[in-house]
Design an enzyme around this catalytic site. Structure first.
Site, PDB file in Angstrom:
ATOM      1  NE  ARG A  95      77.266 -70.384 -51.744  1.00  0.00           N
ATOM      2  CZ  ARG A  95      77.129 -69.326 -52.546  1.00  0.00           C
ATOM      3  NH1 ARG A  95      78.001 -69.120 -53.503  1.00  0.00           N
ATOM      4  NH2 ARG A  95      76.121 -68.499 -52.398  1.00  0.00           N
ATOM      5  CD  GLN A  96      77.736 -67.998 -43.991  1.00  0.00           C
ATOM      6  OE1 GLN A  96      78.047 -67.816 -42.827  1.00  0.00           O
ATOM      7  NE2 GLN A  96      76.858 -67.228 -44.616  1.00  0.00           N
ATOM      8  CE  LYS A 191      85.952 -71.696 -56.185  1.00  0.00           C
ATOM      9  NZ  LYS A 191      84.496 -71.835 -56.195  1.00  0.00           N
ATOM     10  CB  THR A 222      79.189 -63.483 -58.125  1.00  0.00           C
ATOM     11  OG1 THR A 222      80.369 -64.310 -58.080  1.00  0.00           O
ATOM     12  CG2 THR A 222      78.732 -63.171 -56.717  1.00  0.00           C
TER      13      THR A 222
END
Ligand code: R5P
Length: 301
Positions: A95-96, A191, A222
């Protein structure tokens, strides 16, 4: 087929199932700690001249799994392995994959460089966060997917009429593929992420009224994205309880607490990482062993 399959500490159960699917057993390795906490790695089987596969998802603690994988690969290399393939069912740091704020690292690129230190020849990955991540690796990447197994598991029991929900714009292609497999329409939630664990839904595009949502994502971390998407579609008239499907069920930090607060009928994830204990709902886990085994067979042909 002549190859050696080894497991790091990330997911020995999946590595064992992959070995069974390939009609073999895992080679012996030691992944322990020196007293100061450094990884103590040893390969205790013959790898000289062999094609070696090291199975290691980059689940938490991500940095330790990454280093262990590079050390295992280095141990194989130095012991004369002909080729080392890293089987990474969940690729952390994916995700980075871009710099958004300015003074941030390009985490995915750094992760790829660290793996390169282990002189890994090829990678087998599953449902990468984005296919563009392949560009961080000089090595060839074999990409497998848990989506066929996930959609197959849902097909028989899904309450219809239903709609597949993409919880953000990045997940649209995945949701479309899923919707096609289930013969369902797609709707998209907008989002906005304000931090690593805080997200808000700002709108829903597509028809959801009167339909049962099936929210599909690559990662549940999360739980913030899932919960925001579920609330948004229920507010827009969708009918709960919802079904949730994801390739990688990390369920870290507040995930279980958050997901407990929304009406969920079913959660289906793959076994790319071990599901943490304590889920407040039944987690239906589908195996990725066959998809990974197929990739290994292709590479060994
Ligand atoms: C983000 O782009 C990913 O596809 C997932 O939606 C995200 O990583 C899930 O994280 P969390 O569960 O923490 O919201």
């Amino acid at each position: 087929m002549g190859f050696v399959l080894l497991s790091g500490s990330g997911h020995p159960t999946l590595a064992g199932e992959l070995a069974s699917a390939l009609g073999t057993s895992l080679g012996a390795v030691v992944c322990e700690r020196f007293p100061d906490g450094e990884p103590a790695i040893e390969v205790n089987c013959e790898v000289r001249g062999e094609s070696v596969y090291v199975v290691q998802p980059l689940n938490a603690p991500v940095g330790e799994r990454l280093l262990e994988l590079a050390l295992l690969a280095d141990a194989c290399r130095r012991s004369g392995a002909a080729r080392v393939t890293a089987v990474i069912p969940y690729l952390g740091y994916a995700r980075q994959d871009r710099r958004e704020l300015g003074r941030e690292p390009l985490g995915a690129r750094v992760m790829a460089e660290l793996l390169a230190a282990g002189r890994i020849d090829r990678l087998v990955c599953l449902d990468l966060h984005s296919r563009a991540i392949e560009g961080c690796f000089p090595q060839p990447v074999e990409h497998c997917s848990a989506l066929p197994a996930l959609s197959k598991r849902l097909l028989a029991t899904l309450k219809r009429p239903a709609v597949v929900i993409s919880p953000d714009l990045g997940a649209v292609k995945r949701a479309q593929a899923f919707a096609k497999a289930l013969s369902l329409p797609v709707a998209i939630v907008h989002k906005h992420r304000s931090s690593g664990s805080q997200v808000e839904a700002t709108g829903v595009v597509g028809e959801v009224k009167g339909l049962t949502p099936v929210v599909v994502d690559d990662i549940i971390s999360t739980g913030g994205t899932m919960v925001a998407a579920i609330r948004a579609v229920l507010d827009a008239g969708a009918v709960g309880p919802v079904t949730v499907a994801a390739s990688h069920g990390l369920f870290v930090g507040p995930a279980y607490e958050r997901l407990r607060g929304v009406p969920i009928e079913r959660v289906v994830v793959s076994d790319s990482v071990p599901v943490p204990p304590g889920a407040p709902f039944t987690v239906d886990v589908v195996s990725t062993a066959d998809a990974l085994a197929e990739a290994v067979r292709r590479l060994e042909r």
